[in-house]
Design a protein around this motif. Structure first.
Motif, PDB file in Angstrom:
ATOM      1  N   MET A 439       0.817  -1.211   0.000  1.00 43.02           N
ATOM      2  CA  MET A 439       0.000   0.000   0.000  1.00 43.02           C
ATOM      3  C   MET A 439       0.850   1.261   0.000  1.00 43.02           C
ATOM      4  O   MET A 439       0.411   2.321  -0.463  1.00 43.02           O
ATOM      5  N   LEU A 440       2.081   1.169   0.537  1.00 41.65           N
ATOM      6  CA  LEU A 440       2.963   2.341   0.601  1.00 41.65           C
ATOM      7  C   LEU A 440       4.080   2.276  -0.438  1.00 41.65           C
ATOM      8  O   LEU A 440       5.053   3.030  -0.365  1.00 41.65           O
ATOM      9  N   LEU A 441       3.914   1.378  -1.438  1.00 39.16           N
ATOM     10  CA  LEU A 441       4.972   1.180  -2.423  1.00 39.16           C
ATOM     11  C   LEU A 441       5.215   2.430  -3.248  1.00 39.16           C
ATOM     12  O   LEU A 441       6.363   2.820  -3.504  1.00 39.16           O
ATOM     13  N   ILE A 442       4.144   3.102  -3.647  1.00 42.88           N
ATOM     14  CA  ILE A 442       4.294   4.303  -4.473  1.00 42.88           C
ATOM     15  C   ILE A 442       5.017   5.398  -3.694  1.00 42.88           C
ATOM     16  O   ILE A 442       5.881   6.101  -4.238  1.00 42.88           O
ATOM     17  N   SER A 443       4.679   5.553  -2.387  1.00 42.94           N
ATOM     18  CA  SER A 443       5.352   6.571  -1.569  1.00 42.94           C
ATOM     19  C   SER A 443       6.834   6.293  -1.448  1.00 42.94           C
ATOM     20  O   SER A 443       7.666   7.217  -1.511  1.00 42.94           O
ATOM     21  N   SER A 444       7.202   5.041  -1.289  1.00 43.13           N
ATOM     22  CA  SER A 444       8.631   4.703  -1.148  1.00 43.13           C
ATOM     23  C   SER A 444       9.364   4.861  -2.473  1.00 43.13           C
ATOM     24  O   SER A 444      10.513   5.324  -2.505  1.00 43.13           O
ATOM     25  N   HIS A 445       8.696   4.489  -3.598  1.00 43.31           N
ATOM     26  CA  HIS A 445       9.347   4.625  -4.912  1.00 43.31           C
ATOM     27  C   HIS A 445       9.577   6.089  -5.251  1.00 43.31           C
ATOM     28  O   HIS A 445      10.562   6.434  -5.917  1.00 43.31           O
ATOM     29  N   ALA A 446       8.663   6.962  -4.790  1.00 41.77           N
ATOM     30  CA  ALA A 446       8.811   8.387  -5.095  1.00 41.77           C
ATOM     31  C   ALA A 446      10.096   8.948  -4.502  1.00 41.77           C
ATOM     32  O   ALA A 446      10.674   9.906  -5.038  1.00 41.77           O
ATOM     33  N   LYS A 447      10.582   8.355  -3.389  1.00 45.29           N
ATOM     34  CA  LYS A 447      11.822   8.814  -2.759  1.00 45.29           C
ATOM     35  C   LYS A 447      12.948   7.802  -2.955  1.00 45.29           C
ATOM     36  O   LYS A 447      14.006   7.928  -2.330  1.00 45.29           O
ATOM     37  N   HIS A 448      12.689   6.831  -3.852  1.00 47.49           N
ATOM     38  CA  HIS A 448      13.709   5.796  -4.165  1.00 47.49           C
ATOM     39  C   HIS A 448      14.188   5.099  -2.893  1.00 47.49           C
ATOM     40  O   HIS A 448      15.381   4.847  -2.706  1.00 47.49           O
ATOM     41  N   ILE A 449      13.238   4.820  -1.998  1.00 47.24           N
ATOM     42  CA  ILE A 449      13.561   4.146  -0.730  1.00 47.24           C
ATOM     43  C   ILE A 449      13.328   2.662  -0.899  1.00 47.24           C
ATOM     44  O   ILE A 449      12.285   2.224  -1.410  1.00 47.24           O
ATOM     45  N   LYS A 450      14.318   1.878  -0.472  1.00 45.87           N
ATOM     46  CA  LYS A 450      14.188   0.421  -0.500  1.00 45.87           C
ATOM     47  C   LYS A 450      13.410  -0.017   0.746  1.00 45.87           C
ATOM     48  O   LYS A 450      13.871   0.156   1.867  1.00 45.87           O
ATOM     49  N   MET A 451      12.217  -0.581   0.542  1.00 44.29           N
ATOM     50  CA  MET A 451      11.392  -1.025   1.669  1.00 44.29           C
ATOM     51  C   MET A 451      11.217  -2.537   1.587  1.00 44.29           C
ATOM     52  O   MET A 451      10.732  -3.062   0.569  1.00 44.29           O
ATOM     53  N   HIS A 452      11.606  -3.236   2.642  1.00 43.65           N
ATOM     54  CA  HIS A 452      11.504  -4.706   2.634  1.00 43.65           C
ATOM     55  C   HIS A 452      11.312  -5.188   4.075  1.00 43.65           C
ATOM     56  O   HIS A 452      11.375  -4.411   5.034  1.00 43.65           O
ATOM     57  N   HIS A 453      11.109  -6.492   4.239  1.00 43.38           N
ATOM     58  CA  HIS A 453      10.929  -7.065   5.567  1.00 43.38           C
ATOM     59  C   HIS A 453      11.695  -8.376   5.675  1.00 43.38           C
ATOM     60  O   HIS A 453      12.015  -9.021   4.670  1.00 43.38           O
ATOM     61  N   ASN A 478       5.681   6.928   8.636  1.00 38.59           N
ATOM     62  CA  ASN A 478       6.594   7.842   9.333  1.00 38.59           C
ATOM     63  C   ASN A 478       8.042   7.563   8.949  1.00 38.59           C
ATOM     64  O   ASN A 478       8.848   8.493   8.804  1.00 38.59           O
ATOM     65  N   ALA A 479       8.395   6.282   8.849  1.00 35.33           N
ATOM     66  CA  ALA A 479       9.769   5.930   8.470  1.00 35.33           C
ATOM     67  C   ALA A 479      10.108   6.466   7.083  1.00 35.33           C
ATOM     68  O   ALA A 479      11.200   7.013   6.851  1.00 35.33           O
ATOM     69  N   ILE A 480       9.165   6.321   6.145  1.00 36.83           N
ATOM     70  CA  ILE A 480       9.380   6.844   4.788  1.00 36.83           C
ATOM     71  C   ILE A 480       9.476   8.365   4.812  1.00 36.83           C
ATOM     72  O   ILE A 480      10.322   8.972   4.131  1.00 36.83           O
ATOM     73  N   LYS A 481       8.620   8.968   5.611  1.00 39.57           N
ATOM     74  CA  LYS A 481       8.576  10.429   5.686  1.00 39.57           C
ATOM     75  C   LYS A 481       9.908  11.015   6.137  1.00 39.57           C
ATOM     76  O   LYS A 481      10.351  12.049   5.601  1.00 39.57           O
ATOM     77  N   PHE A 482      10.565  10.373   7.103  1.00 35.57           N
ATOM     78  CA  PHE A 482      11.794  10.931   7.677  1.00 35.57           C
ATOM     79  C   PHE A 482      13.056  10.240   7.167  1.00 35.57           C
ATOM     80  O   PHE A 482      14.111  10.346   7.783  1.00 35.57           O
ATOM     81  N   THR A 483      12.923   9.533   6.051  1.00 36.09           N
ATOM     82  CA  THR A 483      14.090   8.925   5.411  1.00 36.09           C
ATOM     83  C   THR A 483      14.343   9.639   4.084  1.00 36.09           C
ATOM     84  O   THR A 483      13.405   9.882   3.306  1.00 36.09           O
ATOM     85  N   GLY A 484      15.603   9.956   3.816  1.00 35.49           N
ATOM     86  CA  GLY A 484      15.941  10.715   2.615  1.00 35.49           C
ATOM     87  C   GLY A 484      15.961   9.853   1.369  1.00 35.49           C
ATOM     88  O   GLY A 484      15.723   8.635   1.392  1.00 35.49           O
ATOM     89  N   GLN A 485      16.245  10.512   0.240  1.00 33.38           N
ATOM     90  CA  GLN A 485      16.316   9.836  -1.051  1.00 33.38           C
ATOM     91  C   GLN A 485      17.345   8.696  -0.996  1.00 33.38           C
ATOM     92  O   GLN A 485      18.441   8.852  -0.477  1.00 33.38           O
ATOM     93  N   GLY A 486      16.917   7.522  -1.543  1.00 32.53           N
ATOM     94  CA  GLY A 486      17.823   6.385  -1.609  1.00 32.53           C
ATOM     95  C   GLY A 486      18.025   5.677  -0.282  1.00 32.53           C
ATOM     96  O   GLY A 486      18.947   4.862  -0.148  1.00 32.53           O
ATOM     97  N   GLY A 487      17.191   5.951   0.702  1.00 33.46           N
ATOM     98  CA  GLY A 487      17.340   5.326   2.010  1.00 33.46           C
ATOM     99  C   GLY A 487      16.748   3.920   2.070  1.00 33.46           C
ATOM    100  O   GLY A 487      16.385   3.323   1.048  1.00 33.46           O
ATOM    101  N   GLU A 488      16.636   3.414   3.294  1.00 31.11           N
ATOM    102  CA  GLU A 488      16.147   2.046   3.464  1.00 31.11           C
ATOM    103  C   GLU A 488      15.210   1.991   4.671  1.00 31.11           C
ATOM    104  O   GLU A 488      15.466   2.604   5.708  1.00 31.11           O
ATOM    105  N   VAL A 489      14.112   1.248   4.507  1.00 28.26           N
ATOM    106  CA  VAL A 489      13.169   0.986   5.592  1.00 28.26           C
ATOM    107  C   VAL A 489      12.976  -0.526   5.675  1.00 28.26           C
ATOM    108  O   VAL A 489      12.722  -1.176   4.655  1.00 28.26           O
ATOM    109  N   ARG A 490      13.099  -1.065   6.899  1.00 27.62           N
ATOM    110  CA  ARG A 490      13.058  -2.528   7.059  1.00 27.62           C
ATOM    111  C   ARG A 490      12.129  -2.899   8.209  1.00 27.62           C
ATOM    112  O   ARG A 490      12.121  -2.247   9.256  1.00 27.62           O
ATOM    113  N   VAL A 491      11.356  -3.941   8.018  1.00 26.97           N
ATOM    114  CA  VAL A 491      10.467  -4.477   9.051  1.00 26.97           C
ATOM    115  C   VAL A 491      10.998  -5.840   9.470  1.00 26.97           C
ATOM    116  O   VAL A 491      11.298  -6.680   8.602  1.00 26.97           O
TER     117      VAL A 491
END
Length: 587
Positions: A439-453, A478-491
């Motif tokens: 559901m948040l894939l588009i938001s993460s792609h907009a900032k080129h954030i790698k999101m995985h679990h 929130n993690a996507i919001k405060f992570t810069g371009q090319g960052g990473e979010v992990r669950v």
């Protein structure tokens, strides 16, 4: 009277006084009784010295015991003053230094008796006639005696006023006790006025032990020390609430004016000495609490003057000398106005719930439609020129942000409702996390954030699916919001006893230590801008925390400025005891 018979009677009377002391000592923790014990001890010393004086033959010996009598009599006065002062319920108790000064005055005067051969302040003449000691007092001694007896009479008058204001069944026995206690004072006044009567007045003073025994019987019978209210007319009758006290057999033994007036309005003209079960017949729950002498609270309603009245009745067990269940005390409080306010609040809350239900539907429906339209535009974004692509991207961010805020607001409102109940079930945590990431894939792609679990396949939790999804989406957002371009979010998730710890990591901007401490504090909602200027209301974290607590878990965070943050929360796992019981019951 034969001297032997007289001596036997005096010793018997002294023994009676000792019995009085024994029983009164059992009440030593009651108000003023410690001074009464001192008074009785002085009285025993006084009686003993009379017996010893009657048994002696030498003038020196008789004078010695006479001085003991005077000392004991003098010390009785301060003990009696303090006893009466405390018994009548004076609000301001005497300080220790004043008590010491009071005793010192009478002790110093008693010392005059022992130093009289040198000072000649007490006795004017001393003579031994036919085995009896006769003394005449000086003017100073007579004046001091008059002052003492005036003080004692004043104290007796204070007791008379106090007993006159207590309840009816205590008043008559109390007056008898007061009458019997006046005998020793009367005899001492007679001795002061007619010193030549001393030989036959002295034994009568000792015989007062018999009248004291009768006083004790009366006081024990009515439980005077333990159940007479302190300054009843001051305390009970100034309390605006109604108070009714019943003994173990259900007989009403005390009540205040408000209670009498309240029952009178109910049609009961007199309640004293009546069985409380008769009065409480319309309210069986209240009646049962009084009968069982247990602490409890009930609400009753009745009609007075054509109006419906609601009362809260608190029932407490009556304890006497640390003995349980000696009766019951009922405190009746009028809560009609409070209940009316609660009914109004309940109606307003119901209206508020209906309003939010309508508003949530009216807000969510158009937002959902706009969200679907923007997603269609984003899928065909390559067909538009760069300027339009930027507009579509900003429009998508705005719609998603608005949709998230609306969802959080409505879910927060849902969590505040008293009738809100979560519906926990066994869930595959991997499926829930993957749905949230999608559901948040588009938001993460907009900032080129790698999101995985890294949640292990087959990890199960016991939670409400909607609540768990909302929590993970908010923390991921929130993690996507405060992570810069090319960052990473992990669950990730790990077992901890009967709970599962779910953690959302990011390598974003992180937080200072002070901001981290205030993160979960109760304060006005506030939210910092994201790395690309994303705005928010700060409601997402609050909603997540409340749903985590409702699910039986807790939320906490770790963060280092410039290195990122980790938000952890716990949720029930498959080993949770309550879940095992539910599964066993279902089997």
């Amino acid at each position: 009277m034969n001297a032997t018979v007289e001596l036997v009677l005096m010793i018997a009377s002294l023994m009676m006084t000792g019995i009085i002391l024994y029983f009164v000592y059992g009440f030593r923790k009651e108000r003023g009784i410690s001074y009464l014990i001192g008074l009785i001890v002085c009285r025993m010393i006084y009686s003993s010295s009379i017996i010893l004086e009657k048994s002696s033959f030498l003038l020196v010996e008789k004078l010695f015991f006479r001085n003991i009598q005077n000392t004991a009599l003098n010390l009785i006065v301060p003990f009696f003053i303090l006893f009466v002062y405390q018994l009548i319920g004076s609000d301001k108790l005497l300080k220790l230094r004043w008590k010491i000064m009071l005793f010192a005055i009478f002790a110093l005067w008693s010392l005059q008796s022992w130093l009289d051969p040198q000072l000649h302040m007490i006795y004017r003449t001393i003579e031994l006639d036919n085995g009896h000691l006769f003394t005449t007092r000086t003017v100073y001694s007579i004046m001091f005696g008059v002052i003492c007896y005036c003080i004692l009479i004043l104290c007796m008058y204070s007791l008379f006023k106090y007993i006159r204001n207590i309840r009816n069944d205590f008043r008559t026995p109390g007056m008898w006790v007061l009458f019997l206690s006046s005998f020793p004072i009367f005899l001492e006044i007679m001795k002061l006025m007619k010193h030549e009567w001393s030989p036959w007045l002295l034994p009568l003073s000792v015989y007062c032990g018999f009248s004291g025994t009768l006083m004790l019987v009366i006081m024990l019978r009515i439980k005077f020390f333990s159940t007479v209210p302190i300054a009843r007319n001051i305390v009970l009758d100034t309390i605006q609430e109604s108070i009714v006290i019943a003994n173990a057999s259900g007989k009403i033994i005390d009540s205040n004016k408000q209670a009498s007036k309240w029952f009178e309005e109910m049609g009961h003209t007199a309640i004293d000495n009546r069985n409380i079960a008769e009065l409480l017949e319309p309210w069986p729950e209240w009646q049962e609490l009084c009968k069982s002498m247990q602490q409890g609270r009930v609400e009753i309603d009745t009609w007075l003057d054509g109006k419906r009245k609601i009362y809260s009745v608190n029932v407490y067990p009556l304890r006497i000398l640390r003995k349980q269940k000696q009766g019951s005390i009922s405190l009746i409080v009028d809560i009609t106005e409070k209940e009316n306010h609660l009914e109004q609040i309940a109606k307003l809350n119901q209206f508020k719930d209906q309003l939010f239900t309508i508003v949530s539907h009216d807000i969510r429906s158009p937002l959902a439609l706009q969200f679907q339209l923007v997603e269609l535009l984003e899928e065909d974004r390559d067909r538009f020129d760069p300027d339009h692509q930027e507009i579509i991207e900003k429009l998508g961010d705005q719609i998603r942000n608005t949709m998230g805020m609306a969802n959080n607001l409505l879910e927060w409102f849902r969590s505040q409702r008293d009738d809100m109940a979560l519906k926990p079930q066994l869930l595959d945590l991997t499926d829930v996390v993957e749905d949230c990431c999608h559901m948040l894939l588009i938001s993460s792609h907009a900032k080129h954030i790698k999101m995985h679990h890294t949640v292990a396949s087959g990890t199960q939790v016991y939670a409400d699916r909607e609540a768990l999804g909302l929590i993970i989406r908010n923390l991921l957002s929130n993690a996507i919001k405060f992570t810069g371009q090319g960052g990473e979010v992990r669950v990730q998730a790990q077992l901890s006893g009967d709970m599962v710890i779910i953690s959302i990591h990011d390598n974003g901007v992180g937080m200072e230590e002070m901001l981290l401490r205030e993160l979960f504090a109760e304060k006005p909602l506030n939210s910092s801008a994201g790395t690309l200027g994303e705005k928010g209301a700060g409601l997402g974290l609050l909603v997540s925390q409340q749903f985590i607590e409702l699910s039986g878990g807790r939320l906490w965070a770790e963060s280092i400025a410039g290195q990122g943050s980790v938000f952890h929360f716990t949720i029930r796992g498959v080993d949770f005891p309550q879940l095992k019981e539910d599964l066993h019951d279902n089997e």
